[in-house]
Each structure stands twice: as C-alpha cells, then as structure tokens.
Design an enzyme around this catalytic site. Structure first.
Site, mmCIF file in Angstrom:
data_model
loop_
_atom_site.group_PDB
_atom_site.id
_atom_site.type_symbol
_atom_site.label_atom_id
_atom_site.label_comp_id
_atom_site.label_asym_id
_atom_site.label_seq_id
_atom_site.Cartn_x
_atom_site.Cartn_y
_atom_site.Cartn_z
ATOM 1 N N HIS A 52 0.846 -1.203 0.000
ATOM 2 C CA HIS A 52 0.000 0.000 0.000
ATOM 3 C C HIS A 52 0.872 1.241 0.000
ATOM 4 C CE1 HIS A 52 0.754 -0.613 4.299
ATOM 5 N NE2 HIS A 52 0.302 0.601 4.555
ATOM 6 N N HIS A 54 1.415 3.988 1.956
ATOM 7 C CA HIS A 54 1.966 4.750 3.073
ATOM 8 C C HIS A 54 3.491 4.833 2.990
ATOM 9 C CE1 HIS A 54 -1.898 4.105 5.635
ATOM 10 N NE2 HIS A 54 -2.016 5.091 4.776
ATOM 11 N N ASP A 56 5.931 4.772 5.042
ATOM 12 C CA ASP A 56 6.811 3.835 5.751
ATOM 13 C C ASP A 56 6.867 2.469 5.077
ATOM 14 O OD1 ASP A 56 4.114 3.441 6.615
ATOM 15 O OD2 ASP A 56 4.809 2.359 8.388
ATOM 16 N N HIS A 57 6.162 2.338 3.944
ATOM 17 C CA HIS A 57 6.207 1.110 3.144
ATOM 18 C C HIS A 57 6.790 1.363 1.757
ATOM 19 C CE1 HIS A 57 3.575 -1.360 5.864
ATOM 20 N NE2 HIS A 57 3.389 -0.145 6.332
ATOM 21 N N HIS A 108 -7.512 -0.945 5.673
ATOM 22 C CA HIS A 108 -6.489 0.002 6.137
ATOM 23 C C HIS A 108 -6.347 1.131 5.124
ATOM 24 C CE1 HIS A 108 -2.951 1.368 8.270
ATOM 25 N NE2 HIS A 108 -2.211 1.250 7.181
ATOM 26 N N ASP A 130 -0.274 -3.926 6.330
ATOM 27 C CA ASP A 130 -0.882 -3.402 7.560
ATOM 28 C C ASP A 130 -2.342 -3.820 7.702
ATOM 29 O OD1 ASP A 130 1.490 -2.192 8.173
ATOM 30 O OD2 ASP A 130 0.799 -0.139 7.920
ATOM 31 N N HIS A 168 4.677 -4.585 11.200
ATOM 32 C CA HIS A 168 4.951 -3.808 12.417
ATOM 33 C C HIS A 168 5.056 -4.742 13.611
ATOM 34 C CE1 HIS A 168 4.492 0.330 10.915
ATOM 35 N NE2 HIS A 168 3.553 -0.169 10.116
#
Length: 256
Positions: A52, A54, A56-57, A108, A130, A168
């Site tokens: 996805h 975001h 941090d990915h 998410h 996530d 995570h």
C-alpha cells in the site's frame, strides 16, 4: 528460501526472502536496511513487492530501484512511486521462482493488496502489510469495517500453517487489548508470555501463523460469542457481525 525481517524505523519490518544469491523485499520504507542486508549476504535484489501507499512502506523504493534495477510491483489503485507494475485481485506475480497470488484486501487503505504463496516443501507465506497484525489489525484510514472484516475473513480461510508476515512489531500491545476483549481466552495469555520472552531476548514476534491468529486475535474472532459479549458490554450498539467488528476496532483505537 530464507525469510528475514529487517528492522526499520521504530517498529517496522521490511521482509526479505532470498535463496543465497537473489532476493526480494516487501514494503521497503527505508532503503538502507535492505542495502545493508544485500551487502552482508552478497545478494542481488530482483523484486520489490509493495502492499500500500503509506510512506513507511514505499519510502525506500526509488533508491532501491535506481541502485539495483529491481522490478517493483504494487497495488493497481493507489499512488505509487513510478515506474511500477500494477496488480489487482487475482493477479499473480513471480519472484525468485515463486508465484505469489495477489489479494485485494481493503480496509487500512482502499487499494491495499497482500501477497500469498504456496512454497514447494515449505509452509505458505502471506505478506499482509498493515491489514493483519499479530493479535490485531490495521486502523481503518480509508476503508470501512465491512471491507476490513471481509479482508480478514479471506486471510482466515488460508491454510492454518501459513506464515503471517506483518510489517509492524505491534504484537505485545495488541495482546494487551486482546486479553481485555476476550478475558477468558487462555491462549492469549500463553501467547503473550511467549512473545514477551521473544522481545526480552531482542527477537521479533513475527512471523505468526494463521492458525495462531485464529486462536488469539480478537479481530479474527469477532464472530464468536466470547468476543461479542465483551464488545456489547463495552458498547451495546455492536450487535451484528459488522457492528461487533466496528465497535471492537473503535474500542482498540482508544485503548491505552
């Protein structure tokens, strides 16, 4: 195949799969842990899978693509660092000779995808981003409770031995909530002790497995009376399956 969780940021894992020569990574929010691992194990990065949008990915995708020439795959309907090969539900992508089935699992984010693979002679793998965490699930930033519930039900139907590669290290916090959401579940208490021992030894709690999550994860157990009773005691508005799940997620959002 060797599966490695590469720590990044505060609590992220970038998953690396390699055969001793070539590697693929999943959700590289930071390029440096990947570059370090490639050098440490003398590997060539061939493939990057993204679940996805975001940051941090995706934050390390550009550097890794420019540095290694790896092919990048990601969801069809989300903003991604281009160029990227777009994937939708039911598609397949091959990396390191492994065929990954793409699952669209909104909740998410609206376009979130996951990658599932049956490996010859090894337990199956699920890179779930996530959407699913050990003992929990992702927050509903763009999707609805109904969408997330359906996505988790798809995961629940996978083989119980499937390794669940979440992104995570949220397990201990999730299990503290799980014990409140289903206080009579001894499996949660036992798993919490096990996971605390892992963290005390500076080891990851992941991967989990689908079978394990079916025993301890309230978001995969929201259809059970043992969870629904606690949810309805917390908020009597949660009566339908979707209502129980939605209330459970809202309760978790506020849980300290």
């Amino acid at each position: 195949m060797t599966l490695l969780p590469l720590p990044a940021f505060t609590d992220n894992y970038i998953w690396m799969l390699h055969n001793g020569r070539d590697a693929l990574v999943v959700d590289p929010g930071d390029a440096q842990p990947v570059l370090d691992a490639l050098q440490r194990y003398s590997l060539t990065l061939r493939c990057i899978l993204v679940t996805h949008h975001h940051a941090d990915h995706t934050g390390g995708v550009h550097i890794l693509r420019e540095t290694t020439g790896a092919e990048v795959y990601g969801p069809a309907a989300e903003k991604m660092p281009e160029p990227i090969l777009r994937l939708g539900d039911g598609d397949q992508v091959s990396g390191l000779g492994i065929n990954f089935q793409v699952m669209h699992v909104p909740g998410h984010t609206a376009g979130h995808i996951a990658y599932f693979a049956q490996l010859t002679g090894e337990t199956p793998l699920l890179f779930c981003g996530d959407t699913l965490f050990s003992g929990g699930c992702g927050r509903l930033f763009e999707g609805t409770p109904a969408q997330m519930l359906t996505s988790l039900e798809r995961f629940a139907a996978l083989p119980p031995e499937t390794r669940v590669c979440c992104t995570h290290e949220y397990t201990l916090g999730n299990l503290r909530f799980a014990r409140v959401a289903e206080p009579g579940n001894a499996d949660i208490a036992n798993y919490q002790t096990h996971c605390q021992q892992l963290r005390d030894a500076s080891r990851p709690t992941l991967p989990s497995s689908i079978g394990q999550e079916l025993l301890i994860n309230p978001f995969l157990r929201s259809h059970l009376d043992s969870v629904a009773r606690e949810v309805q005691g917390h908020d009597p508005m949660g009566v339908s399956a979707e209502g129980v799940f939605a209330t459970l997620r809202q309760w978790k959002n506020k849980f300290q």
